[in-house]
Design a protein around this motif. Structure first.
Motif, PDB file in Angstrom:
ATOM      1  N   UNK A 102       0.867  -1.188   0.000  1.00  0.00           N
ATOM      2  CA  UNK A 102       0.000   0.000   0.000  1.00  0.00           C
ATOM      3  C   UNK A 102       0.902   1.236   0.000  1.00  0.00           C
ATOM      4  N   UNK A 103       0.776   2.050  -1.015  1.00  0.00           N
ATOM      5  CA  UNK A 103       1.615   3.253  -1.107  1.00  0.00           C
ATOM      6  C   UNK A 103       0.814   4.448  -0.580  1.00  0.00           C
ATOM      7  N   UNK A 272       2.169  10.401 -10.183  1.00  0.00           N
ATOM      8  CA  UNK A 272       1.283   9.880  -9.130  1.00  0.00           C
ATOM      9  C   UNK A 272       1.049   8.384  -9.362  1.00  0.00           C
ATOM     10  N   UNK A 273       0.727   7.656  -8.281  1.00  0.00           N
ATOM     11  CA  UNK A 273       0.527   6.212  -8.431  1.00  0.00           C
ATOM     12  C   UNK A 273      -0.718   5.984  -9.297  1.00  0.00           C
ATOM     13  N   UNK A 291      -3.353   5.195  -1.818  1.00  0.00           N
ATOM     14  CA  UNK A 291      -4.409   6.132  -1.425  1.00  0.00           C
ATOM     15  C   UNK A 291      -3.769   7.406  -0.875  1.00  0.00           C
ATOM     16  N   UNK A 292      -4.624   8.380  -0.630  1.00  0.00           N
ATOM     17  CA  UNK A 292      -4.130   9.669  -0.136  1.00  0.00           C
ATOM     18  C   UNK A 292      -3.550  10.505  -1.265  1.00  0.00           C
ATOM     19  N   UNK A 293      -2.714  11.467  -0.897  1.00  0.00           N
ATOM     20  CA  UNK A 293      -2.236  12.474  -1.846  1.00  0.00           C
ATOM     21  C   UNK A 293      -1.304  11.927  -2.927  1.00  0.00           C
ATOM     22  N   UNK A 294      -0.794  10.692  -2.767  1.00  0.00           N
ATOM     23  CA  UNK A 294       0.149  10.158  -3.765  1.00  0.00           C
ATOM     24  C   UNK A 294      -0.556   9.483  -4.929  1.00  0.00           C
ATOM     25  N   UNK A 295      -1.850   9.236  -4.819  1.00  0.00           N
ATOM     26  CA  UNK A 295      -2.561   8.498  -5.860  1.00  0.00           C
ATOM     27  C   UNK A 295      -3.054   9.415  -6.968  1.00  0.00           C
TER      28      UNK A 295
END
Ligand code: FAD
Length: 404
Positions: A102-103, A272-273, A291-295
């Motif tokens: 999970x990233x 972004x992922x 999830x979050x700001x990296x997606x």
């Protein structure tokens, strides 16, 4: 190589909420969180620090305190992703293997993209609520300034909490209005974009606020350079460069995909992922979620979005571990409590496509109008809901909505 059933990279809002949600669903699950920071930050509180409402220590806790029980904390930064070999490389040369990854590393604030900004911050009236150590300086400036010119900037999208640059401005204006200084302070908003807020339903209430405070709106005006000692900010506009003198400058920095993601096979073109908009699963690696700001989901990058995404990821990771397809979906919910004055908030809540998506019935909070109750939600209820609900995986408390 150490190996865990689930490795979460990043122990911010999204990573901790997801771990807590998974542990509640499956006590004893073998989870490791890779996170170098000794401190966990509640960034939504920084707006309130800049507005003199919260103290700094209300927005930070030791990381050790928020790590869910039973989770292994790998206190190191991740240095690279190797999804082919199901391995995360760590700073200092180690590595850790996973069944599911999970990233949740957040995004990157690109302060360096504005010439002269890094040297200028924290002095000469230059501040930003986007940094923990500078939010108190915003509040000091607001109290000090009695006349002159105050500039507030917003970079190109996507940014986390797209309303935060405006929130800083309205809270400052509210304070100046109360102190009787607003008439002597010229306030300008410089927005690289072309609208005040991406969801049209909320714009009328914001325009009323802009008019009330007499704010000068500048769209398509992108901050490119700051000269702290000269107190000058330079903006790129359609008609060329414009330089404005200031007494106070509140900057929202440009934002990028996390470099670790951008340099990996997990990234889309923007860094972004690359994940499915509903299941949060990687489009090419079925054992990777983000999830979050990296997606790269098209929601507003907010902790509120991470709150809704965390249980979706938790359910789908458990399904993946059992060899099943994803079972939960995310509708794009995000929220932005726009502090239009001290004591009132326009509570924007919306899902994919700008669909207005209120949590509470309209007679309690009508999100399109300034609301006192919404202020109390933000100032009094949301911090404990964050620390004791979201970060503890208590979904019955924070997420009564069904998945899918
Ligand atoms: P983060 O919380 O930023 O966490 C990322 C984590 O990854 C950090 O702990 C970091 O140390 C870790 N990390 C970084 N690099 C590595 C690495 N190489 N290896 C391992 N770990 C790493 N949201 C709202 O919902 N409402 C609001 O009102 C609101 N207001 C905001 C106001 C401001 C001024 C700011 C800055 C943000 C605001 N937000 C708000 C947005 C919200 O804070 C973020 O959307 C949220 O924190 C995203 O969570 P995340 O876990 O994706 O990222």
């Amino acid at each position: 190589t150490a190996r865990h059933s689930v490795v979460i990279v990043g122990g911010g809002s999204a990573g901790i909420a997801t771990a807590a949600s998974m542990i509640r669903r499956r006590p004893g699950l073998d989870i490791a969180i890779v996170e170098p920071s000794a401190v966990h930050f509640y960034q939504p509180g920084w707006t309130m620090v800049g507005g003199g409402v919260f103290t700094l220590d209300q927005t930070a806790r030791p990381m050790a305190e928020v790590m869910p029980g039973g989770v292994k904390w790998i206190r190191s930064g991740a240095a690279g992703f190797d999804p082919e070999n199901k391995t995360v490389h760590l700073d200092g040369g180690g590595e850790v293997g996973y069944d599911v990854l999970v990233v949740a590393v957040g995004n990157r604030l690109a302060w360096e993209e504005i010439t002269g900004l890094e040297e200028a911050l924290g002095r000469n009236g230059v501040t930003s609520n986007y940094r923990y150590d500078l939010a108190p300086y915003t509040w000091r400036l607001v109290q000090q300034i009695k006349s002159g010119r105050a500039l507030f900037t917003q970079p190109p999208m996507p940014i986390k909490c797209a309303g935060a640059p405006q929130k800083a401005m309205y809270l400052s204006c509210s304070e100046w209005e109360k102190a009787g200084h607003l008439g002597s302070i010229e306030v300008e908003f410089h927005n690289a974009g072309s609208v005040l807020f991406g969801v049209p339903d909320y714009v009328p209430a914001l325009m009323e606020t802009v008019d009330r405070y007499g704010i000068g709106l500048n769209f398509g005006s992108n901050l490119v350079a700051v000269d702290g000692p000269a107190r000058e900010a330079t903006f790129r506009t359609e008609s060329g460069e414009v330089t404005r003198r200031f007494d106070m400058l509140h900057v929202c920095p440009p934002q990028k995909g996390h470099p670790l993601v951008a340099a990996s096979d997990l990234a889309d073109e923007a860094g972004y992922v690359d994940i499915d908009q509903a299941t949060m699963r990687h489009t090419r690696y079925p054992d990777v979620f983000a999830l979050g700001d990296c997606g790269n989901t098209a929601n507003a990058k907010t902790a509120a979005a991470a709150r809704k995404q965390a249980p979706v990821v938790a359910v789908n990771v458990l399904a993946a571990l059992a060899g099943r397809e994803p079972e939960a979906g995310y509708d794009g919910y995000g929220s932005c409590p726009l502090t239009v004055e001290r004591g009132k908030i326009v509570l924007a809540e919306f899902a994919y496509g700008g669909k207005v998506s209120p949590t509470l019935p309209k007679w309690l909070i009508n999100g399109t109008k300034p609301s006192r109750l919404a202020w109390h939600l933000k100032a009094d209820a949301l911090p404990p809901i964050y620390w004791h609900g979201m970060l503890k995986g208590r979904e019955w408390l924070v997420n009564p909505m069904p998945l899918y």
